[in-house]
Design a protein around this motif. Structure first.
Motif, PDB file in Angstrom:
ATOM      1  N   VAL A 243       0.870  -1.176   0.000  1.00  0.00           N
ATOM      2  CA  VAL A 243       0.000   0.000   0.000  1.00  0.00           C
ATOM      3  C   VAL A 243       0.906   1.224   0.000  1.00  0.00           C
ATOM      4  CG1 VAL A 243      -1.761   1.308   1.231  1.00  0.00           C
ATOM      5  CG2 VAL A 243      -1.805  -1.172   1.294  1.00  0.00           C
ATOM      6  N   ASN A 289      -0.670   8.474   3.517  1.00  0.00           N
ATOM      7  CA  ASN A 289      -1.554   8.186   4.641  1.00  0.00           C
ATOM      8  C   ASN A 289      -1.212   6.868   5.333  1.00  0.00           C
ATOM      9  OD1 ASN A 289      -3.952   8.657   6.262  1.00  0.00           O
ATOM     10  ND2 ASN A 289      -4.771   6.907   5.156  1.00  0.00           N
ATOM     11  N   ALA A 290      -0.874   5.850   4.521  1.00  0.00           N
ATOM     12  CA  ALA A 290      -0.596   4.543   5.121  1.00  0.00           C
ATOM     13  C   ALA A 290       0.575   4.635   6.097  1.00  0.00           C
ATOM     14  CB  ALA A 290      -0.294   3.526   4.027  1.00  0.00           C
ATOM     15  N   ALA A 293      -0.450   6.407   9.193  1.00  0.00           N
ATOM     16  CA  ALA A 293      -1.281   5.557  10.049  1.00  0.00           C
ATOM     17  C   ALA A 293      -0.400   4.690  10.935  1.00  0.00           C
ATOM     18  CB  ALA A 293      -2.194   4.689   9.194  1.00  0.00           C
ATOM     19  N   TYR A 296       1.297   6.920  13.572  1.00  0.00           N
ATOM     20  CA  TYR A 296       0.294   7.274  14.578  1.00  0.00           C
ATOM     21  C   TYR A 296       0.161   6.151  15.608  1.00  0.00           C
ATOM     22  CZ  TYR A 296      -4.626   8.230  16.044  1.00  0.00           C
ATOM     23  OH  TYR A 296      -5.780   8.450  16.732  1.00  0.00           O
ATOM     24  N   ASN A 328      -5.526  17.990   7.157  1.00  0.00           N
ATOM     25  CA  ASN A 328      -6.406  18.080   8.311  1.00  0.00           C
ATOM     26  C   ASN A 328      -6.525  16.766   9.071  1.00  0.00           C
ATOM     27  OD1 ASN A 328      -7.111  20.726   8.332  1.00  0.00           O
ATOM     28  ND2 ASN A 328      -8.802  20.461   6.907  1.00  0.00           N
ATOM     29  N   ASN A 329      -6.503  15.650   8.335  1.00  0.00           N
ATOM     30  CA  ASN A 329      -6.614  14.355   8.997  1.00  0.00           C
ATOM     31  C   ASN A 329      -5.468  14.146   9.961  1.00  0.00           C
ATOM     32  OD1 ASN A 329      -8.885  13.729   7.620  1.00  0.00           O
ATOM     33  ND2 ASN A 329      -7.844  12.511   6.055  1.00  0.00           N
ATOM     34  N   ILE A 330      -4.265  14.508   9.508  1.00  0.00           N
ATOM     35  CA  ILE A 330      -3.081  14.309  10.335  1.00  0.00           C
ATOM     36  C   ILE A 330      -3.136  15.209  11.562  1.00  0.00           C
ATOM     37  CG2 ILE A 330      -0.566  14.315  10.331  1.00  0.00           C
ATOM     38  CD1 ILE A 330      -1.624  12.361   8.358  1.00  0.00           C
ATOM     39  N   VAL A 333      -5.533  13.713  14.143  1.00  0.00           N
ATOM     40  CA  VAL A 333      -5.034  12.621  14.974  1.00  0.00           C
ATOM     41  C   VAL A 333      -3.929  13.108  15.907  1.00  0.00           C
ATOM     42  CG1 VAL A 333      -5.672  10.809  13.355  1.00  0.00           C
ATOM     43  CG2 VAL A 333      -3.380  11.736  13.274  1.00  0.00           C
TER      44      VAL A 333
ATOM     45  N   LYS B  45     -12.672  20.136   2.030  1.00  0.00           N
ATOM     46  CA  LYS B  45     -11.292  20.177   2.530  1.00  0.00           C
ATOM     47  C   LYS B  45     -11.172  19.751   3.988  1.00  0.00           C
ATOM     48  CE  LYS B  45      -8.787  22.569  -0.802  1.00  0.00           C
ATOM     49  NZ  LYS B  45      -9.209  23.907  -1.237  1.00  0.00           N
ATOM     50  N   CYS B  47     -11.393  17.480   7.532  1.00  0.00           N
ATOM     51  CA  CYS B  47     -10.859  16.162   7.805  1.00  0.00           C
ATOM     52  C   CYS B  47     -11.949  15.105   7.656  1.00  0.00           C
ATOM     53  CB  CYS B  47     -10.217  16.098   9.186  1.00  0.00           C
ATOM     54  SG  CYS B  47     -11.368  16.179  10.547  1.00  0.00           S
ATOM     55  N   ASN B  48     -11.545  13.856   7.500  1.00  0.00           N
ATOM     56  CA  ASN B  48     -12.495  12.787   7.176  1.00  0.00           C
ATOM     57  C   ASN B  48     -13.103  12.132   8.401  1.00  0.00           C
ATOM     58  OD1 ASN B  48     -10.453  13.065   4.970  1.00  0.00           O
ATOM     59  ND2 ASN B  48     -11.917  11.728   3.966  1.00  0.00           N
ATOM     60  N   PHE B  49     -13.052  12.802   9.537  1.00  0.00           N
ATOM     61  CA  PHE B  49     -13.542  12.188  10.769  1.00  0.00           C
ATOM     62  C   PHE B  49     -14.643  13.046  11.371  1.00  0.00           C
ATOM     63  CE2 PHE B  49      -8.774  11.887  10.787  1.00  0.00           C
ATOM     64  CZ  PHE B  49      -8.745  10.749   9.996  1.00  0.00           C
ATOM     65  N   ASN B  76      -7.681   3.483  15.282  1.00  0.00           N
ATOM     66  CA  ASN B  76      -6.804   4.270  14.420  1.00  0.00           C
ATOM     67  C   ASN B  76      -7.577   4.787  13.196  1.00  0.00           C
ATOM     68  OD1 ASN B  76      -4.846   5.084  12.539  1.00  0.00           O
ATOM     69  ND2 ASN B  76      -3.335   3.699  13.431  1.00  0.00           N
ATOM     70  N   GLU B  77      -7.877   6.092  13.200  1.00  0.00           N
ATOM     71  CA  GLU B  77      -8.717   6.660  12.142  1.00  0.00           C
ATOM     72  C   GLU B  77      -8.030   6.568  10.783  1.00  0.00           C
ATOM     73  OE1 GLU B  77      -7.586   8.321  14.718  1.00  0.00           O
ATOM     74  OE2 GLU B  77      -9.197   9.233  15.876  1.00  0.00           O
ATOM     75  N   LEU B  78      -6.720   6.799  10.789  1.00  0.00           N
ATOM     76  CA  LEU B  78      -6.005   6.797   9.509  1.00  0.00           C
ATOM     77  C   LEU B  78      -6.031   5.412   8.886  1.00  0.00           C
ATOM     78  CD1 LEU B  78      -2.888   8.957  10.437  1.00  0.00           C
ATOM     79  CD2 LEU B  78      -4.973   9.674   9.288  1.00  0.00           C
ATOM     80  N   GLU B  79      -5.948   4.399   9.725  1.00  0.00           N
ATOM     81  CA  GLU B  79      -5.969   3.043   9.200  1.00  0.00           C
ATOM     82  C   GLU B  79      -7.330   2.724   8.592  1.00  0.00           C
ATOM     83  OE1 GLU B  79      -6.515  -0.180  11.647  1.00  0.00           O
ATOM     84  OE2 GLU B  79      -5.641  -1.621  10.278  1.00  0.00           O
ATOM     85  N   GLU B  82      -7.600   3.674   5.222  1.00  0.00           N
ATOM     86  CA  GLU B  82      -6.960   2.697   4.341  1.00  0.00           C
ATOM     87  C   GLU B  82      -7.854   1.483   4.116  1.00  0.00           C
ATOM     88  OE1 GLU B  82      -4.253   2.876   2.494  1.00  0.00           O
ATOM     89  OE2 GLU B  82      -4.005   4.930   3.196  1.00  0.00           O
ATOM     90  N   LYS B 128      -5.436  -8.023  -1.583  1.00  0.00           N
ATOM     91  CA  LYS B 128      -6.559  -7.844  -2.503  1.00  0.00           C
ATOM     92  C   LYS B 128      -6.684  -9.053  -3.416  1.00  0.00           C
ATOM     93  CE  LYS B 128      -5.445  -2.927  -2.937  1.00  0.00           C
ATOM     94  NZ  LYS B 128      -4.211  -3.029  -2.193  1.00  0.00           N
TER      95      LYS B 128
END
Lengths: 898, 161
Positions: A243, A289-290, A293, A296, A328-330, A333, B45, B47-49, B76-79, B82, B128
């Protein structure tokens, strides 16, 4: 749309098309109804070849939100069929249409058991998947041995499914954890990533479920985990698991998470992981992102275990990078971990204060919320002033939606660090000016307590508030506090009393001060509390500024015909005080005595812990104990003040017990008790209610009887007052109730009672529901909840608007037999969706022949209000001539809408 | 743990729901309504949470579809982002550049794919290729059974002529 009316012939695709072609919801319902009818018919005709299609259609209909329970049995039939296609759709239907709470699910246990033992690995897979997604605790117990066996299977695919299925089993039945720990640890030696991921997750679940499993895994699998993480993080490019250039981030993350569970509070384990954690933290790419993650999760693990200080520094540095990231995601978290890191290393988090503060002003609501919580945790003695200043400045431009959270936090910061009174007051005035609309009631109640205690700052306060009011008159709670202060400290405003050094003097005439209050009266035509406070302030000003009393009278009299009875009553009564009782006016309208801060804080603290509602019996204060130093004057003011709190706390009506309404109780103290100079410790609320009873009994005594009058040392004073507006004292609607409560309080006066308070409050509520047009409450008819030859129970209801699920019930027990009941106990039971809180009864002896009764208040909260009606079982136990008696019944005649 | 998976279209239509924690039918409808209101209104724009009732909902938009997963507060939100992408890529391979219509008309197949990726709200397969292989094997099992059935019914039809 040309649809065959018996459309069992339509294909799934056609049905979906037909539904999608519908233009209105009604049309869609029509199509769905036709289809459902056809499917039912097909089910009952047992058309084998259409079962598959029907089930698929049913699932689509289910997804649209229509009821499909009639298909549940069909699922079971499909599962029990022999062929793979039937089983596949049957299990899918089972997982979609049912959940673990349905009884039907138990019927599937046997089919599941057979399929778990099937020779075809895909059928085993289906069964494992269904079991893992929806099994109940009973099924988990029944089928655990099968799943355990499947974890030893040779097929990797079956193994991973069995491992995940076990996580659900362990979640449902934690006692089974020990059965799985050995197997789980052995699966960690596999090569297949799917098996590894599943096994690691199972281990994590086992650690949560059982201490023994945690110890076992600490001993047996830490090495394996380190090896897995080393292999996967240093493996070369593997297209299958790649990934964004990282090999299997999912496995990385899950292993790191399990390491955190194992390393927490275990120095040896943590020591063992240090190297590999350092390697992951330094070598992972952070441009995708991976990678982030993984970083994090790694930072969280380092923060969670007993890591070396070097490793901690590494983690904090990664956090710093995260926080300054533009994604923003980073940033979100990062704020998230900082919350947890604060416990480990406050200094490191403090270093990022400026950045965090910037995040409070972010455009993204999720980030703002996180950042604000974090700032709140960061505040300490040294930084409180600059931080608060930043937040207050931001208040001016913040989103309206966000202001409520923001003001609440600023106020609690300011209160927490309020040693510097002047600073605290300044902050509060700013908050009220900028966002007074969004401030909660208990915040401004607290502010009034502080002002009343800070005698040297009262002048400053009233002047600041007056100045703020000129600019920010649209902020509701600012107006309330300002009006209260002007009423109390009006002369300090006009004469610039108690000037502070830094303060510039302002020139306010008596008529200006009056203008300000009048403004409050005119600005809030709908807000009874504010208007009521304005009227009291005006009354007080009539004594502070005698020259203005004519004008005050004029303004006050404007409300004489107000539709809100509360205001009308004040207007008329205050008018008569101004006009006819000039001799007593000045002493009547003296300044409020200082409010007891400690008591208030205690009460407020108890409301914040409302989850543990403890009923504190107030010590009994009988009317005879009250001492009124000023003779006639004081008592006369208290009823008025009590009336004020009738309207000013909207909350009183919702609950009866004194603890739950602490802030409003306090206001009662604030406005009611003030005049009575009681020893404050513990007694205030009961005292004020006693006064209230006095007031009520006076009001009702002409219509009731005279037996209560001798009790009332203040009768005369009040009679005068009442006679000024006799038409306003309307009879209370439930005379029995009133009589019951009053007589209990009188009979109690000699002994001691803890129950006088709630009843008095009840009375208060009863009064307001009957008299005030303001619409604080819904009226519900009373019911006879229980009637036998010997006992009668009536329920009276009260509800508050805006909280339809809560009802306060007042039960009255009457003994119809000829012998007295002793040790009378009333018990009630409700279904799970209802919460019940019983207050103590007024006594445990019910006199014979219906001569008097026992009352008991309780409140119920119907969590499924609107869906299910109230229901209750009741049981009454008592003794007749020393013999135990028991009566029980069910109350099902509750009025609708409870 | 993932408590539920939701696929909602831009217009708020539900395309797929999978519940790993127990919710009654009423609660499900309510949850979907609440979350569509929260998520569909968020700007591009941000964040995705989204924080919701003590949980976090991680969402990601692909064309007109929002993929949402509700996780516990300490996950873990970032995971999860994914995982969503993992799911989408597998769907994409399976349907051959997937679009919303594929998921509407072949919703059951989307569920089969999801069941090979998640069990009990946890991830079961990070490859996959492996997922694609398993789905293909099961699809061919179904095809074989269908052919067999039709050939049998042909034989019966011929015999009864």
């Amino acid at each position: 749309m040309a649809l065959n009316p018996f459309s069992s012939g339509t294909r799934l695709r056609d049905m979906i098309r037909a539904i999608r072609a519908c233009k209105t919801a009604a049309e869609e319902r029509g199509v769905v109804r036709r289809e459902c009818a056809a499917i039912r018919a097909s089910f009952s005709d047992n058309e084998q070849e259409l079962r598959h299609r029907n089930m698929a259609k049913l699932m689509f209909i289910h997804m649209l939100g229509y009821p499909t329970h009639f298909g549940q049995m069909e699922c079971l039939k499909l599962i029990a069929a022999v062929g793979y296609p039937e089983k596949r759709i049957g299990y899918l239907g089972l997982m979609l249409l049912l959940d673990e709470r349905q009884e039907v699910l138990m019927l599937v246990t046997n089919s599941l058991k057979q399929d778990l033992n099937h020779s075809n690995q895909f059928i085993v897979g289906l069964a494992l998947c269904a079991l893992g997604n929806i099994c109940s605790a009973e099924m988990a117990r029944d089928l655990a041995p099968e799943v355990e066996r499947l974890m030893r299977s040779r097929d990797a695919n079956t193994k991973k499914k069995a491992a995940l299925c076990s996580t659900r089993i362990v979640r449902k039945v934690p006692d089974l954890a020990e059965n799985f720990m050995g197997l789980a640890a052995s699966l960690l030696k596999e090569k297949h990533h799917g098996v590894l991921i599943s096994a690691v997750q199972l281990c994590t679940e086992l650690c949560k479920a059982s201490k023994d499993a945690l110890e076992y895994l600490r001993k047996n699998c830490i090495e394996g985990l380190v090896r897995i993480l080393r292999d996967v993080s240093s493996s070369s490019y593997a297209p299958e698991y790649d990934v964004a250039g990282i090999s299997d981030p999912f496995l990385h993350i899950r292993v790191l998470k399990l390491m955190r569970m194992l390393g927490q509070g275990d120095a040896d384990c943590s020591e063992y992981m240090n190297d590999i954690l350092a390697q992951v933290a330094t070598k992972t790419e952070s441009n995708k992102n991976a990678g982030n993650a993984i970083l994090y999760e790694c930072v969280e693990t380092i923060m969670g275990i007993e890591a070396t200080s070097g490793l901690r520094v590494l983690a904090i540095n990664i956090l710093g990078r995260f926080l300054s990231n533009r994604d923003n995601n980073i940033r979100y978290v990062a704020l998230n971990i900082l919350m947890r890191a604060i416990a480990v290393d406050t200094q490191a988090v403090q270093r990022h204060r400026v950045t965090i503060l910037e995040c409070v002003k972010d455009a993204d609501a999720s980030i703002r919320k996180r950042a604000l919580e974090l700032v709140f945790l960061l505040v300490n003695d040294t930084n409180v002033k600059p931080l608060t200043k930043e937040l207050v400045d931001y208040l001016d431009v913040a989103d309206p939606d966000f202001k409520e959270d923001l003001t609440a936090k600023i106020c609690s910061i300011a209160e927490k660090f309020s040693q510097d009174k002047l600073w605290y007051l300044d902050q509060m005035f700013k908050v009220l000016s900028l966002a007074g609309k969004h401030v909660k009631d208990d915040v401004w109640h607290a502010l009034i307590v502080v002002i009343s205690n800070a005698s040297e700052l009262q002048g400053y306060s009233v002047r600041s508030l007056y100045t703020a009011l000129q600019t920010y008159s649209e902020q509701g709670s600012l107006v309330r506090v300002a009006v209260w202060c002007i009423g109390e400290y009006g002369e300090m405003l006009v004469n610039n009393v108690g000037m502070l050094e830094a303060e510039g003097s302002i020139t306010v005439t008596e008529s200006d001060a009056l203008d300000a209050v009048e403004l409050g009266l005119s600005l809030y035509p709908a807000d009874v509390t504010t208007r009521a406070m304005c009227l009291v302030a005006l009354l007080k000003l009539s004594s502070r500024f005698p020259s203005m009393s004519e004008r005050v009278k004029r303004i006050v009299s404007q409300n004489k015909e107000n539709m809100v009875l509360e205001l009308q009553q004040r207007s008329i009564e205050f008018g008569s005080i101004i006009q006819r009782h000039q001799s007593i006016r000045s002493s009547l309208l003296e300044r409020m005595p200082v409010l007891d801060e400690a008591t208030y804080l205690m009460k407020r603290a108890s409301t914040t812990q409302a989850s543990i509602p403890a009923y504190k019996p107030a010590s009994a204060v009988t009317p005879g104990d009250l001492k009124f130093p000023n003779g006639l004057a004081k008592p006369a003011v208290t009823p008025l003040a009590d009336l004020l709190d009738l309207s000013s706390d909207d909350a009183t009506a919702t609950t009866t017990a004194s603890t739950t309404t602490a802030p409003s109780d306090f206001l009662q103290d604030l406005l009611g008790i003030g005049g009575t100079n009681l020893p404050t410790a513990g007694a205030p609320s009961s005292a004020s209610t006693d006064i209230l009873m006095d007031l009520l009994s006076i009001g009702s005594s002409p219509s009731q009887n005279g037996q209560l009058v001798p009790d009332l040392s203040l009768a005369q004073a009040e009679k005068k007052h009442v006679s000024a507006a006799p038409q306003l004292v309307s009879p209370v609607p439930e005379p029995v109730d009133l009589l019951g409560s009053l007589s209990s309080s009188t009979s109690v006066s000699g002994t001691k009672s803890a129950t006088a308070v709630p009843q008095a409050v009840d009375l208060l509520d009863g009064l307001s529901s009957s008299t005030s047009v303001s619409g604080l409450e819904d009226a519900c008819p009373s019911i006879t909840a229980f009637q036998s030859a010997t006992l009668k129970i009536t329920f009276d209801f009260r509800k508050q608007l805006g909280k339809p699920q809560e009802s306060t019930i007042h039960a009255t027990f009457t003994n119809m037999s000829s012998s007295t009941y002793t040790e009378f106990i009333f018990q009630a039971a409700v279904p799970k969706f209802i919460q019940l809180r019983l207050d103590p009864a007024s006594g445990n002896i019910v006199p014979a022949n219906g001569k008097g009764s026992v009352t008991q208040g309780f409140s119920v909260t119907n969590n499924q209000h609107g869906q299910k009606p109230l229901a209750m079982r009741i049981r009454m136990s008592y003794k007749v001539n020393g013999e135990d008696r028991l009566e029980q019944g069910q109350v099902s005649n509750f009025p609708p809408g409870l | 743990m993932i408590n539920f998976v939701l696929l909602i279209s831009r217009q708020g239509k539900v395309r797929l729901t999978k519940w790993y924690s127990p919710y009654t039918q009423k609660e499900r409808t309510k949850v979907i309504r609440e979350l569509s209101g929260l998520i569909l209104t968020r700007g591009p724009k941000l964040c995705n949470f989204v924080e919701w009732r003590g949980y976090k909902v991680v969402y990601r938009r692909y064309a007109s579809l929002y993929f949402c997963m509700c996780i516990d507060a300490d996950d873990n939100e970032l995971e999860v982002l994914e995982i969503i992408h993992h799911f989408v890529e597998i769907l994409d391979r399976y349907f051959g550049s997937v679009c919303e219509l594929d998921l509407i008309f072949n919703f059951h197949k989307a569920y089969y794919v999801l069941d090979e990726i998640l069990i009990a709200g946890e991830l079961q397969e990070s490859s996959k290729k492996n997922v694609a292989r398993l789905i293909a094997a099961q699809d061919s099992l179904v095809e074989a059974a269908k052919e067999e059935a039709s050939s049998i019914s042909n034989i019966i039809a011929q015999a009864t002529k």
